[in-house]
Motif scaffolding. Sequence first.
Motif, PDB file in Angstrom:
ATOM      1  N   VAL A 247      -8.643 -30.742 -34.319  1.00 16.79           N
ATOM      2  CA  VAL A 247      -9.592 -32.093 -34.332  1.00 16.79           C
ATOM      3  C   VAL A 247     -10.454 -33.226 -35.012  1.00 16.79           C
ATOM      4  N   ASN A 248      -9.412 -33.408 -35.973  1.00 16.58           N
ATOM      5  CA  ASN A 248      -9.971 -33.442 -37.674  1.00 16.58           C
ATOM      6  C   ASN A 248     -11.232 -35.223 -37.162  1.00 16.58           C
ATOM      7  N   LEU A 249     -11.649 -34.680 -37.635  1.00 13.58           N
ATOM      8  CA  LEU A 249     -13.130 -35.898 -37.897  1.00 13.58           C
ATOM      9  C   LEU A 249     -12.161 -36.914 -39.237  1.00 13.58           C
ATOM     10  N   GLU A 250     -12.062 -37.819 -38.841  1.00 10.11           N
ATOM     11  CA  GLU A 250     -12.091 -39.116 -39.953  1.00 10.11           C
ATOM     12  C   GLU A 250     -13.479 -40.254 -39.826  1.00 10.11           C
ATOM     13  N   TYR A 251     -14.066 -39.807 -40.480  1.00 10.61           N
ATOM     14  CA  TYR A 251     -14.690 -41.411 -40.829  1.00 10.61           C
ATOM     15  C   TYR A 251     -14.643 -41.941 -41.993  1.00 10.61           C
ATOM     16  N   GLU A 252     -15.085 -43.200 -41.358  1.00 10.01           N
ATOM     17  CA  GLU A 252     -14.354 -44.113 -42.033  1.00 10.01           C
ATOM     18  C   GLU A 252     -15.150 -45.164 -42.608  1.00 10.01           C
ATOM     19  N   ILE A 253     -16.719 -44.759 -42.699  1.00 10.79           N
ATOM     20  CA  ILE A 253     -17.425 -45.713 -42.615  1.00 10.79           C
ATOM     21  C   ILE A 253     -18.471 -44.853 -43.813  1.00 10.79           C
ATOM     22  N   ASN A 254     -19.616 -45.826 -43.977  1.00 14.05           N
ATOM     23  CA  ASN A 254     -20.242 -45.423 -45.015  1.00 14.05           C
ATOM     24  C   ASN A 254     -19.709 -44.429 -46.475  1.00 14.05           C
TER      25      ASN A 254
END
Length: 278
Positions: A247-254
Amino acid sequence: MSFELNRRGFLAAAGLAGVGGAGRGAAAQEPAGAIRLGVASYSLREYSRGLAIQCIKDLRTPYVSVKEFHLPYRSSPEELESGRKEFERAGLTIVSGGNITLAKDDPDDIRKYFEYARMCGMPMMVCAPTHSNLGAIERFVKEYNIRIAIHNHGPEDKLYPTPQSVLEVVRNMDPRCGLCMDVGHSARAGANVVESIAEAGDRLFDMHIKDLRTFEPHAIQCDVGEGIMPIVGIFKQLQKIGYRGTVNLEYEINGDNPLPGMKNSFSYMRGVLAGMKG
């Protein structure tokens, strides 16, 4: 306010409110059979490879899905090998690469990306193919023994907006062809993410996780645990189907400073998983 208090209370009860910042540089290996949390390096797209690697170590996970920013397509074989070794020396495991756009029907062009994945030590390509080149891609899957996970991209994606649109095309393909489910894009496209996991079953190879303020088509992303994504339900369903991917965190903000939000997201997800064990 009440939701945030409940969230913090849950983390405190799990004894994990500060886990995202603890043990800097240590890779937290999950026990066998547990849901494995990783990082999609797209989250760190503004950072050099070395800085991205350090950030992933700070998040205390050994698993990474590498985006082209950190292992560029234009690199020589020697440069790709050197870059792969940087991840390995840091104690990180490359679980996949991508998202890789496979937009051409040209077999030579498709082979180029399978060669790239092989040189980078990627056992799986998260990808965005067309409908017309799936046959050629399947042949390369068999030749290289590299799995593909087609990424759904929400309402803007004319080919694969939902998990179901991917499952429809991979259903009769080689068993090494499956789905990378992006829960944010899935929810924006109107899919029920928990039910979609059950529907995917063993064709679910990878997951990009994120949280949203709303499930509208143009929803705004937020730290995991601060939105309305059913994280507990997602993890319970993954556990129920015996999910073996990451389960890979894809953090697209900041993008200029993503690490604080990524740590918050990991803290919340680890709190949920700890609560499930209890």
